[in-house]
Motif scaffolding. Sequence first.
Motif, PDB file in Angstrom:
ATOM      1  N   THR A  16       0.833  -1.199   0.000  1.00 29.14           N
ATOM      2  CA  THR A  16       0.000   0.000   0.000  1.00 29.14           C
ATOM      3  C   THR A  16       0.871   1.254   0.000  1.00 29.14           C
ATOM      4  O   THR A  16       0.588   2.215  -0.700  1.00 29.14           O
ATOM      5  CB  THR A  16      -0.932   0.009   1.232  1.00 29.14           C
ATOM      6  N   LEU A  17       1.948   1.249   0.778  1.00 28.92           N
ATOM      7  CA  LEU A  17       2.810   2.422   0.860  1.00 28.92           C
ATOM      8  C   LEU A  17       3.617   2.631  -0.412  1.00 28.92           C
ATOM      9  O   LEU A  17       4.094   3.721  -0.681  1.00 28.92           O
ATOM     10  CB  LEU A  17       3.742   2.301   2.071  1.00 28.92           C
ATOM     11  N   ALA A  18       3.795   1.585  -1.232  1.00 27.05           N
ATOM     12  CA  ALA A  18       4.583   1.688  -2.452  1.00 27.05           C
ATOM     13  C   ALA A  18       3.756   2.146  -3.643  1.00 27.05           C
ATOM     14  O   ALA A  18       4.202   2.067  -4.771  1.00 27.05           O
ATOM     15  CB  ALA A  18       5.226   0.342  -2.751  1.00 27.05           C
ATOM     16  N   GLN A  19       2.558   2.641  -3.403  1.00 30.06           N
ATOM     17  CA  GLN A  19       1.716   3.103  -4.491  1.00 30.06           C
ATOM     18  C   GLN A  19       2.351   4.302  -5.188  1.00 30.06           C
ATOM     19  O   GLN A  19       3.141   5.037  -4.614  1.00 30.06           O
ATOM     20  CB  GLN A  19       0.347   3.526  -3.965  1.00 30.06           C
ATOM     21  N   ALA A  20       1.973   4.488  -6.419  1.00 31.37           N
ATOM     22  CA  ALA A  20       2.456   5.634  -7.176  1.00 31.37           C
ATOM     23  C   ALA A  20       1.945   6.927  -6.555  1.00 31.37           C
ATOM     24  O   ALA A  20       0.819   6.999  -6.082  1.00 31.37           O
ATOM     25  CB  ALA A  20       1.987   5.527  -8.613  1.00 31.37           C
ATOM     26  N   SER A  21       2.801   7.931  -6.560  1.00 30.57           N
ATOM     27  CA  SER A  21       2.407   9.259  -6.101  1.00 30.57           C
ATOM     28  C   SER A  21       2.370  10.192  -7.297  1.00 30.57           C
ATOM     29  O   SER A  21       3.305  10.216  -8.100  1.00 30.57           O
ATOM     30  CB  SER A  21       3.411   9.785  -5.079  1.00 30.57           C
ATOM     31  N   PRO A  22       1.308  10.961  -7.427  1.00 26.93           N
ATOM     32  CA  PRO A  22       1.255  11.927  -8.528  1.00 26.93           C
ATOM     33  C   PRO A  22       2.378  12.953  -8.389  1.00 26.93           C
ATOM     34  O   PRO A  22       2.697  13.392  -7.284  1.00 26.93           O
ATOM     35  CB  PRO A  22      -0.104  12.599  -8.357  1.00 26.93           C
ATOM     36  N   ILE A  23       2.988  13.312  -9.510  1.00 25.20           N
ATOM     37  CA  ILE A  23       4.027  14.334  -9.517  1.00 25.20           C
ATOM     38  C   ILE A  23       3.684  15.349 -10.601  1.00 25.20           C
ATOM     39  O   ILE A  23       3.273  14.981 -11.697  1.00 25.20           O
ATOM     40  CB  ILE A  23       5.432  13.720  -9.709  1.00 25.20           C
ATOM     41  N   THR A  24       3.798  16.623 -10.249  1.00 24.61           N
ATOM     42  CA  THR A  24       3.487  17.713 -11.167  1.00 24.61           C
ATOM     43  C   THR A  24       4.776  18.454 -11.490  1.00 24.61           C
ATOM     44  O   THR A  24       5.481  18.910 -10.594  1.00 24.61           O
ATOM     45  CB  THR A  24       2.475  18.686 -10.534  1.00 24.61           C
ATOM     46  N   PHE A  25       5.067  18.559 -12.781  1.00 22.97           N
ATOM     47  CA  PHE A  25       6.231  19.307 -13.254  1.00 22.97           C
ATOM     48  C   PHE A  25       5.738  20.634 -13.814  1.00 22.97           C
ATOM     49  O   PHE A  25       4.778  20.675 -14.576  1.00 22.97           O
ATOM     50  CB  PHE A  25       6.962  18.536 -14.358  1.00 22.97           C
ATOM     51  N   GLY A 125      13.035  22.119  -6.534  1.00 23.30           N
ATOM     52  CA  GLY A 125      12.871  23.528  -6.857  1.00 23.30           C
ATOM     53  C   GLY A 125      11.927  24.260  -5.927  1.00 23.30           C
ATOM     54  O   GLY A 125      11.581  23.775  -4.869  1.00 23.30           O
ATOM     55  N   PRO A 126      11.532  25.426  -6.344  1.00 25.28           N
ATOM     56  CA  PRO A 126      11.701  25.980  -7.678  1.00 25.28           C
ATOM     57  C   PRO A 126      13.139  26.436  -7.932  1.00 25.28           C
ATOM     58  O   PRO A 126      13.824  26.923  -7.041  1.00 25.28           O
ATOM     59  CB  PRO A 126      10.752  27.168  -7.710  1.00 25.28           C
ATOM     60  N   LEU A 127      13.582  26.241  -9.158  1.00 25.08           N
ATOM     61  CA  LEU A 127      14.905  26.633  -9.613  1.00 25.08           C
ATOM     62  C   LEU A 127      14.717  27.599 -10.778  1.00 25.08           C
ATOM     63  O   LEU A 127      14.099  27.250 -11.779  1.00 25.08           O
ATOM     64  CB  LEU A 127      15.697  25.402 -10.069  1.00 25.08           C
ATOM     65  N   THR A 128      15.221  28.817 -10.618  1.00 19.75           N
ATOM     66  CA  THR A 128      15.093  29.835 -11.656  1.00 19.75           C
ATOM     67  C   THR A 128      16.449  30.036 -12.325  1.00 19.75           C
ATOM     68  O   THR A 128      17.461  30.141 -11.639  1.00 19.75           O
ATOM     69  CB  THR A 128      14.599  31.169 -11.064  1.00 19.75           C
ATOM     70  N   VAL A 129      16.444  30.062 -13.639  1.00 17.88           N
ATOM     71  CA  VAL A 129      17.682  30.281 -14.401  1.00 17.88           C
ATOM     72  C   VAL A 129      17.500  31.503 -15.283  1.00 17.88           C
ATOM     73  O   VAL A 129      16.383  31.887 -15.634  1.00 17.88           O
ATOM     74  CB  VAL A 129      18.060  29.045 -15.260  1.00 17.88           C
ATOM     75  N   GLY A 130      18.610  32.127 -15.654  1.00 12.72           N
ATOM     76  CA  GLY A 130      18.584  33.299 -16.520  1.00 12.72           C
ATOM     77  C   GLY A 130      18.524  32.915 -17.983  1.00 12.72           C
ATOM     78  O   GLY A 130      18.582  31.741 -18.356  1.00 12.72           O
ATOM     79  N   VAL A 131      18.440  33.927 -18.828  1.00 21.99           N
ATOM     80  CA  VAL A 131      18.264  33.709 -20.260  1.00 21.99           C
ATOM     81  C   VAL A 131      19.406  32.893 -20.862  1.00 21.99           C
ATOM     82  O   VAL A 131      19.209  32.107 -21.785  1.00 21.99           O
ATOM     83  CB  VAL A 131      18.067  35.049 -21.005  1.00 21.99           C
ATOM     84  N   SER A 132      20.614  33.033 -20.343  1.00 24.00           N
ATOM     85  CA  SER A 132      21.752  32.306 -20.916  1.00 24.00           C
ATOM     86  C   SER A 132      21.681  30.810 -20.621  1.00 24.00           C
ATOM     87  O   SER A 132      22.375  30.020 -21.259  1.00 24.00           O
ATOM     88  CB  SER A 132      23.073  32.875 -20.393  1.00 24.00           C
ATOM     89  N   ALA A 162       9.141  20.654  -9.376  1.00 24.30           N
ATOM     90  CA  ALA A 162       8.445  19.365  -9.375  1.00 24.30           C
ATOM     91  C   ALA A 162       7.876  19.166  -7.982  1.00 24.30           C
ATOM     92  O   ALA A 162       8.567  19.367  -6.983  1.00 24.30           O
ATOM     93  CB  ALA A 162       9.395  18.235  -9.727  1.00 24.30           C
ATOM     94  N   THR A 163       6.613  18.785  -7.916  1.00 22.53           N
ATOM     95  CA  THR A 163       5.937  18.604  -6.634  1.00 22.53           C
ATOM     96  C   THR A 163       5.270  17.240  -6.608  1.00 22.53           C
ATOM     97  O   THR A 163       4.439  16.927  -7.458  1.00 22.53           O
ATOM     98  CB  THR A 163       4.866  19.693  -6.435  1.00 22.53           C
ATOM     99  N   VAL A 164       5.664  16.428  -5.621  1.00 24.53           N
ATOM    100  CA  VAL A 164       5.055  15.113  -5.427  1.00 24.53           C
ATOM    101  C   VAL A 164       3.907  15.277  -4.446  1.00 24.53           C
ATOM    102  O   VAL A 164       4.067  15.866  -3.378  1.00 24.53           O
ATOM    103  CB  VAL A 164       6.077  14.095  -4.884  1.00 24.53           C
ATOM    104  N   SER A 165       2.741  14.769  -4.815  1.00 23.79           N
ATOM    105  CA  SER A 165       1.572  14.834  -3.939  1.00 23.79           C
ATOM    106  C   SER A 165       1.487  13.560  -3.128  1.00 23.79           C
ATOM    107  O   SER A 165       1.621  12.458  -3.669  1.00 23.79           O
ATOM    108  CB  SER A 165       0.296  14.988  -4.760  1.00 23.79           C
ATOM    109  N   ALA A 166       1.264  13.700  -1.842  1.00 19.34           N
ATOM    110  CA  ALA A 166       1.119  12.535  -0.980  1.00 19.34           C
ATOM    111  C   ALA A 166      -0.200  11.834  -1.278  1.00 19.34           C
ATOM    112  O   ALA A 166      -1.228  12.474  -1.484  1.00 19.34           O
ATOM    113  CB  ALA A 166       1.165  12.952   0.486  1.00 19.34           C
TER     114      ALA A 166
END
Length: 192
Positions: A16-25, A125-132, A162-166
């Motif tokens: 039961t604990l090894a079930q897939a967790s939704p992840i949002t990118f 994250g969140p990880l912010t990068v510049g234009v380069s 990326a956020t994993v939902s419990a």
Amino acid sequence: MLKQTALTIILILVNTLAQASPITFTFSGIGDLTLNGTNHNNTAFTVTLNADNVDVQPPPTLPTYVNLSGTIDLGDLGTATFDNLLYIYSSQDGGFAGFGDNDKGDLFGLFDNGFLTYDLISDFGPLTVGVSDVDDPLQWIDVETSLGKTTFENFTTATFSATVSAVPLPASAWLFGSAVVGMIGFVRRKNS
């Protein structure tokens, strides 16, 4: 009998604990784009992709999720779904992550040393990068969405998270577990 019952309970709980967790990118930023032939400069956008953290395709290539659906929020222009299936990738060797369209190829990539430790299955994250550090959108040309064809000319700053939902343990598992524990107690009391 008692040991077999206890082992059964442990196996059920582990499963039961090894079930897939939704992840949002989420990829967001500002860019110049064309939507159905009309130019829109300095447009804020947010691309959202959803997966389950057990569906990642492991190396030998890049860790990847495939056949995902996604949306792009273009602020005042509206929110659209992508017409084609998408994929997301990350490289711990190269320090980059991005997503693409199964028809057009890679659409959006970010480069940062923070990706050297990212595995695509956990929060990040969140990880912010510049234009380069934003990959040139050479393949984001006439990408089909529900709002029409989108073409990005360039990106400025961009952010990835990326956020994993419990996933809560189902009530039936708790009920079953408490019934088994009660039965064990009953059997032990009867045997004493």
